[in-house]
Scaffold this motif. Structure first.
Motif, PDB file in Angstrom:
ATOM      1  N   ILE A   1      31.945  50.436  31.471  1.00  0.00           N
ATOM      2  CA  ILE A   1      33.066  49.989  32.301  1.00  0.00           C
ATOM      3  C   ILE A   1      33.825  48.920  31.518  1.00  0.00           C
ATOM      4  O   ILE A   1      33.219  47.968  31.011  1.00  0.00           O
ATOM      5  N   ASN A   2      35.130  49.103  31.427  1.00  0.00           N
ATOM      6  CA  ASN A   2      35.951  48.229  30.603  1.00  0.00           C
ATOM      7  C   ASN A   2      36.852  47.323  31.427  1.00  0.00           C
ATOM      8  O   ASN A   2      37.233  47.652  32.556  1.00  0.00           O
ATOM      9  N   CYS A   3      37.220  46.214  30.824  1.00  0.00           N
ATOM     10  CA  CYS A   3      38.028  45.197  31.502  1.00  0.00           C
ATOM     11  C   CYS A   3      38.854  44.464  30.446  1.00  0.00           C
ATOM     12  O   CYS A   3      38.351  44.171  29.358  1.00  0.00           O
ATOM     13  N   THR A   4      40.107  44.183  30.765  1.00  0.00           N
ATOM     14  CA  THR A   4      40.917  43.318  29.908  1.00  0.00           C
ATOM     15  C   THR A   4      41.403  42.137  30.727  1.00  0.00           C
ATOM     16  O   THR A   4      41.659  42.265  31.928  1.00  0.00           O
ATOM     17  N   TYR A   5      41.512  40.999  30.084  1.00  0.00           N
ATOM     18  CA  TYR A   5      41.931  39.797  30.778  1.00  0.00           C
ATOM     19  C   TYR A   5      42.984  39.094  29.946  1.00  0.00           C
ATOM     20  O   TYR A   5      43.188  39.416  28.770  1.00  0.00           O
TER      21      TYR A   5
ATOM     22  N   TYR B   1      33.834  31.453  31.307  1.00  0.00           N
ATOM     23  CA  TYR B   1      32.837  32.501  31.524  1.00  0.00           C
ATOM     24  C   TYR B   1      33.531  33.766  32.000  1.00  0.00           C
ATOM     25  O   TYR B   1      34.590  33.698  32.626  1.00  0.00           O
ATOM     26  N   LEU B   2      32.885  34.891  31.719  1.00  0.00           N
ATOM     27  CA  LEU B   2      33.340  36.179  32.250  1.00  0.00           C
ATOM     28  C   LEU B   2      32.167  36.834  32.944  1.00  0.00           C
ATOM     29  O   LEU B   2      31.030  36.752  32.479  1.00  0.00           O
TER      30      LEU B   2
ATOM     31  N   ILE C   1      31.059  49.724  43.298  1.00  0.00           N
ATOM     32  CA  ILE C   1      32.277  49.225  42.654  1.00  0.00           C
ATOM     33  C   ILE C   1      31.892  48.025  41.800  1.00  0.00           C
ATOM     34  O   ILE C   1      31.166  47.137  42.263  1.00  0.00           O
ATOM     35  N   TYR C   2      32.363  48.008  40.567  1.00  0.00           N
ATOM     36  CA  TYR C   2      32.036  46.939  39.630  1.00  0.00           C
ATOM     37  C   TYR C   2      33.290  46.114  39.362  1.00  0.00           C
ATOM     38  O   TYR C   2      34.332  46.637  38.984  1.00  0.00           O
ATOM     39  N   PHE C   3      33.168  44.807  39.553  1.00  0.00           N
ATOM     40  CA  PHE C   3      34.291  43.893  39.361  1.00  0.00           C
ATOM     41  C   PHE C   3      34.055  43.013  38.155  1.00  0.00           C
ATOM     42  O   PHE C   3      32.986  42.414  38.000  1.00  0.00           O
ATOM     43  N   CYS C   4      35.064  42.936  37.340  1.00  0.00           N
ATOM     44  CA  CYS C   4      35.107  41.990  36.244  1.00  0.00           C
ATOM     45  C   CYS C   4      35.826  40.740  36.763  1.00  0.00           C
ATOM     46  O   CYS C   4      36.737  40.852  37.585  1.00  0.00           O
ATOM     47  N   ALA C   5      35.411  39.556  36.317  1.00  0.00           N
ATOM     48  CA  ALA C   5      36.095  38.332  36.742  1.00  0.00           C
ATOM     49  C   ALA C   5      36.063  37.314  35.608  1.00  0.00           C
ATOM     50  O   ALA C   5      35.102  37.259  34.834  1.00  0.00           O
ATOM     51  N   GLU C   6      37.118  36.532  35.527  1.00  0.00           N
ATOM     52  CA  GLU C   6      37.151  35.441  34.565  1.00  0.00           C
ATOM     53  C   GLU C   6      37.238  34.127  35.328  1.00  0.00           C
ATOM     54  O   GLU C   6      37.798  34.068  36.424  1.00  0.00           O
ATOM     55  N   SER C   7      36.674  33.095  34.744  1.00  0.00           N
ATOM     56  CA  SER C   7      36.676  31.798  35.410  1.00  0.00           C
ATOM     57  C   SER C   7      37.515  30.809  34.619  1.00  0.00           C
ATOM     58  O   SER C   7      37.598  30.874  33.406  1.00  0.00           O
ATOM     59  N   TRP C   8      38.135  29.939  35.356  1.00  0.00           N
ATOM     60  CA  TRP C   8      38.867  28.846  34.738  1.00  0.00           C
ATOM     61  C   TRP C   8      38.995  27.744  35.768  1.00  0.00           C
ATOM     62  O   TRP C   8      38.653  27.916  36.924  1.00  0.00           O
ATOM     63  N   GLY C   9      39.493  26.620  35.365  1.00  0.00           N
ATOM     64  CA  GLY C   9      39.667  25.510  36.303  1.00  0.00           C
ATOM     65  C   GLY C   9      38.682  24.397  36.015  1.00  0.00           C
ATOM     66  O   GLY C   9      37.666  24.593  35.357  1.00  0.00           O
TER      67      GLY C   9
ATOM     68  N   LEU D   1      37.743  31.810  40.159  1.00  0.00           N
ATOM     69  CA  LEU D   1      37.541  33.151  39.619  1.00  0.00           C
ATOM     70  C   LEU D   1      38.765  34.010  39.866  1.00  0.00           C
ATOM     71  O   LEU D   1      39.343  33.984  40.947  1.00  0.00           O
ATOM     72  N   VAL D   2      39.143  34.787  38.866  1.00  0.00           N
ATOM     73  CA  VAL D   2      40.181  35.789  39.023  1.00  0.00           C
ATOM     74  C   VAL D   2      39.516  37.141  38.810  1.00  0.00           C
ATOM     75  O   VAL D   2      38.912  37.382  37.761  1.00  0.00           O
ATOM     76  N   PHE D   3      39.637  38.019  39.792  1.00  0.00           N
ATOM     77  CA  PHE D   3      38.944  39.297  39.771  1.00  0.00           C
ATOM     78  C   PHE D   3      39.882  40.430  39.373  1.00  0.00           C
ATOM     79  O   PHE D   3      41.082  40.404  39.665  1.00  0.00           O
ATOM     80  N   GLY D   4      39.306  41.453  38.768  1.00  0.00           N
ATOM     81  CA  GLY D   4      40.003  42.713  38.592  1.00  0.00           C
ATOM     82  C   GLY D   4      39.983  43.502  39.893  1.00  0.00           C
ATOM     83  O   GLY D   4      39.379  43.080  40.882  1.00  0.00           O
ATOM     84  N   THR D   5      40.633  44.660  39.882  1.00  0.00           N
ATOM     85  CA  THR D   5      40.698  45.482  41.089  1.00  0.00           C
ATOM     86  C   THR D   5      39.426  46.284  41.310  1.00  0.00           C
ATOM     87  O   THR D   5      39.251  46.884  42.356  1.00  0.00           O
ATOM     88  N   GLY D   6      38.526  46.281  40.336  1.00  0.00           N
ATOM     89  CA  GLY D   6      37.257  46.973  40.500  1.00  0.00           C
ATOM     90  C   GLY D   6      37.278  48.384  39.956  1.00  0.00           C
ATOM     91  O   GLY D   6      38.310  49.068  40.010  1.00  0.00           O
TER      92      GLY D   6
END
Lengths: 112, 112
Positions: A20-24, A31-32, A86-94, A100-105
């Motif tokens: 499963i792939n994800c781009t950010y 962290y991702l 459903i698998y969600f990718c998320a990136e963290s910042w702050g 966390l900012v999530f992908g659509t899954g």
């Protein structure tokens, strides 16, 4: 703003590997994450990787991070029907608290 | 009781009703979050409480009102909602300085 993209659907046969792939977009992410959501349930943390790592392995799960291309992948070895979710990718910042900012899954369907 | 719990799991309400969603965490965390999960959209962060103080309100309409009476409990008070507010509402918690959020199972809200 921050944006995380994933493909919507992946179908595999039981016993195969799933990727499963994800781009950010936010290169300052600390962290991702990969979360799993089964039907009618909340999000279950599967694994995460610190942004200064390239790879992390945890049993059947392998996370690869390409910071240059801002690409994250989750490989599930020997995929089982129970991995269908459903698998969600998320990136963290702050700072001060985690944002966390999530992908659509990506919906993974594993057929026998 | 462990982890993050949410009640009720399902809620159906009319547009003129007032109801509240409850979240409780048993992990000793000091930050709590409300997310909205709508069909075919990424998870949307609604509110963040850090050390019982609201630190993020992500342009959420005033018909949603959060309350965090202590570090273990988080409420979302609902009034005069719209049908488009129907969604899965997820609560999460974390340590303010840590890297991982843990999610509850969610409340499936339907507004008629």
């Amino acid at each position: 703003g921050e944006d995380v993209e994933q493909s919507l659907f992946l179908s595999v046969r039981e016993g195969d590997s799933s990727v499963i792939n994800c781009t950010y977009t936010d290169s300052s992410s600390t962290y991702l994450y990969w979360y799993k959501q089964e039907p009618g349930a909340g999000l279950q943390l599967l694994t995460y990787i610190f942004s200064n790592m390239d790879m992390k392995q945890d049993q059947r799960l392998t996370v690869l991070l390409n910071k240059k291309d801002k690409h994250l992948s989750l490989r599930i070895a020997d995929t089982q029907t129970g991995d269908s979710a459903i698998y969600f990718c998320a990136e963290s910042w702050g700072t001060g608290f985690q944002k966390l900012v999530f992908g659509t899954g990506t919906r993974l369907l594993v057929s026998p | 009781e462990t982890g993050v719990t949410q009640t009720p799991r399902h809620l159906v309400m009319g547009m003129t009703n007032k109801k509240s969603l409850k979240c409780e965490q048993h992990l000793g965390h000091n930050a709590m979050y409300w997310y909205k999960q709508s069909a075919k959209k990424p998870l949307e962060l609604m509110f963040v409480y850090s050390l019982e103080e609201r630190v993020e309100n992500n342009s959420v309409p005033s018909r949603f009102s959060p309350e965090c009476p202590n570090s273990s409990h988080l409420f979302l008070h609902l009034h005069t909602l719209q049908p488009e507010d129907s969604a899965l509402y997820l609560c999460a918690s974390s340590q303010v300085t840590a890297d991982t959020q843990y999610f509850g199972p969610g409340t499936r809200l339907t507004v008629l």
